[in-house]
Design an enzyme around this catalytic site. Structure first.
Site, PDB file in Angstrom:
ATOM      1  N   ASP A   1       0.807  -1.225  -0.143  1.00 17.85           N
ATOM      2  CA  ASP A   1      -0.070  -0.180  -0.191  1.00 17.85           C
ATOM      3  C   ASP A   1       0.800   1.241   0.157  1.00 17.85           C
ATOM      4  O   ASP A   1       1.622   1.439   0.966  1.00 17.85           O
ATOM      5  CB  ASP A   1      -0.776   0.064   1.252  1.00 17.85           C
ATOM      6  CG  ASP A   1      -1.677   1.236   1.250  1.00 17.85           C
ATOM      7  OD1 ASP A   1      -2.074   1.894   0.446  1.00 17.85           O
ATOM      8  OD2 ASP A   1      -2.299   1.391   2.583  1.00 17.85           O
TER       9      ASP A   1
ATOM     10  N   ASP B   1      -2.072   5.892  -5.188  1.00 20.54           N
ATOM     11  CA  ASP B   1      -2.515   5.117  -4.163  1.00 20.54           C
ATOM     12  C   ASP B   1      -2.804   3.626  -4.569  1.00 20.54           C
ATOM     13  O   ASP B   1      -3.958   3.565  -5.086  1.00 20.54           O
ATOM     14  CB  ASP B   1      -3.484   5.575  -3.178  1.00 20.54           C
ATOM     15  CG  ASP B   1      -4.043   5.126  -2.006  1.00 20.54           C
ATOM     16  OD1 ASP B   1      -3.286   4.079  -1.620  1.00 20.54           O
ATOM     17  OD2 ASP B   1      -4.994   5.630  -1.497  1.00 20.54           O
TER      18      ASP B   1
END
Length: 413
Positions: free
Chosen positions: A105, A286
């Site tokens: 992430d 992201d």
């Protein structure tokens, strides 16, 4: 920087530097560590199929940051909405190694996994790390409380050996959960954050920072290739990149704020009309969301322009009209990055979640497709900010260069 001979012409120098750059990429790829990623059904999709999505969203719609902001021991990540994570890879922790599936992430910086100390329902559905089985585990004793947009993890901090492919990171701090909330249907065990250190739990060093500091990778670079065509084939790369995964030259963009992987965006256009980021704005790359997220007011405008109608907490369009929808162009650092409707609209397999919903779409609707736009970034910054998730990153191979604080983008193969 390599020095060139003074008698070379400017054009020859430019060509030489171009070839040196290509040779540099090849050199990087020789020391490359590639971790396969698997595209999975997101938590949102699972809840939708079980007809539980609306209840979940209503239950978790409270303002968590207001509820817990007074406690200095808590670390808030209100943007980490684990409903929409779509790609997982395997790491191991401990000696002997215990394998867990994690999300890599870029929007967070902590490593955390469920532990055998966890007695919450979500933990019963996942692999658990058992610190008692690891001869290299060391207990910190420091409590950890991570609050996200769609859940919460309460536990403690520990240290152990983390293996990512052939990379061996010893004495790595990570969180072990004792309680988890809102993550029952999460298709992953834990999360490995790749954001900047300022995003991490205070006093800890993120995994990538340790890999860089200890010289375990040849270059302070990682890259993502997220496949659009199949479940397997996606990759996260450490220490360099494999140029066979992208087309054309990488376009480098400076990081505007080294916290998230945040860059400056020029504008957003649809049918030649600027409708977002009118005076420039910020964008965050992201891998921790599959959506395109922006200010709610602008997202509502997009939904209206593409003819999307509200269905519960989501927006739907008729699948038969997808090819007629406009391409949306994100202009970043002077380069255009088109996102066609086939990318920002996704088809739903079966619609049991529509039961009981007042759905105002035509009766001759041939299948239901959902918009991948979502609002909410006005809560994170006073300036206009967008989050470019997997919808964008599946189209564009992305490179994250910590050594030069820049991001590289090129069309994915």
């Amino acid at each position: 920087m390599l020095r060139t001979h003074s008698f070379l012409s400017t054009r020859t120098q430019e060509r030489s530097m171009k070839w040196l750059g290509i040779l540099g990429l090849v050199a990087l790829s020789e020391c490359l560590v590639m971790i396969p990623l698997t595209k999975i059904k997101t938590m949102r999709e699972t809840l939708r199929e079980k007809n539980l999505l609306t209840n979940f969203l209503e239950k978790n719609n409270d303002d968590r940051s207001q509820n817990v902001a007074h406690d200095p021991k808590l670390f808030l990540h209100p943007l980490r909405n684990y409903l929409d994570l779509a790609y997982v890879g395997s790491i191991t922790i401990g000696t002997p190694p215990q394998e867990l599936k994690v999300i890599f992430d870029t929007g967070s910086a902590d490593l955390w996994v469920p532990s055998t100390y966890c007695d919450s329902v979500p933990c019963h559905k996942h692999k658990l790390f058992n610190p008692h089985l690891s001869t290299t585990f060391r207990l910190s004793g420091r409590p950890v409380d991570l609050t996200f947009g769609s859940g919460r993890m309460v536990g403690f901090l520990g240290y152990d050996t983390v293996r990512i492919g052939k990379l061996v990171d010893v004495v790595q701090p990570f969180g072990l959960s004792k309680s988890q909330f809102g993550l029952e249907d999460a298709p992953f065990d834990g999360v490995l954050g790749l954001g900047y250190r300022s995003l991490a739990i205070r006093g800890t060093t993120p995994v990538f920072d340790n890999l860089k500091r200890r010289g375990l990778i040849s270059q302070p670079v990682f890259a993502f290739y997220l496949s659009t065509r199949k479940e397997n084939g996606s990759m996260v790369m450490f220490g360099g990149l494999d140029p066979s995964y992208h087309k054309g030259a990488l376009q480098w963009i400076p990081v505007s704020r080294p916290h998230y992987w945040q860059i400056t965006m020029n504008r957003i256009t649809m049918n030649g009309v600027v409708f977002g980021c009118l005076h420039g704005c910020q964008a965050i790359l992201d891998t921790g969301t599959s959506l395109l997220v922006g200010p709610s007011r602008m997202i509502t405008t997009i939904q209206m322009r593409i003819g999307a109608r509200p269905v519960g907490h989501e927006y739907a369009v008729s699948c038969r009209y997808v090819t007629r929808l406009p391409t949306i162009i994100f202009t970043i650092h002077g380069n255009n990055y088109p996102v066609p409707p086939e990318a920002y609209i996704r088809k739903v397999k079966g619609q049991p979640w529509l039961t009981g919903v007042h759905f105002h779409l035509p009766q001759n609707l041939q299948g239901v497709c959902l918009s991948s736009f979502a609002g909410g970034t006005e809560n994170m910054s006073q300036s206009e900010t967008w989050i470019l998730g997997d919808v964008f990153l599946r189209l564009y191979f992305s490179v994250y260069d910590r050594g030069n604080n820049r991001v590289g983008l090129a069309p994915a193969v």
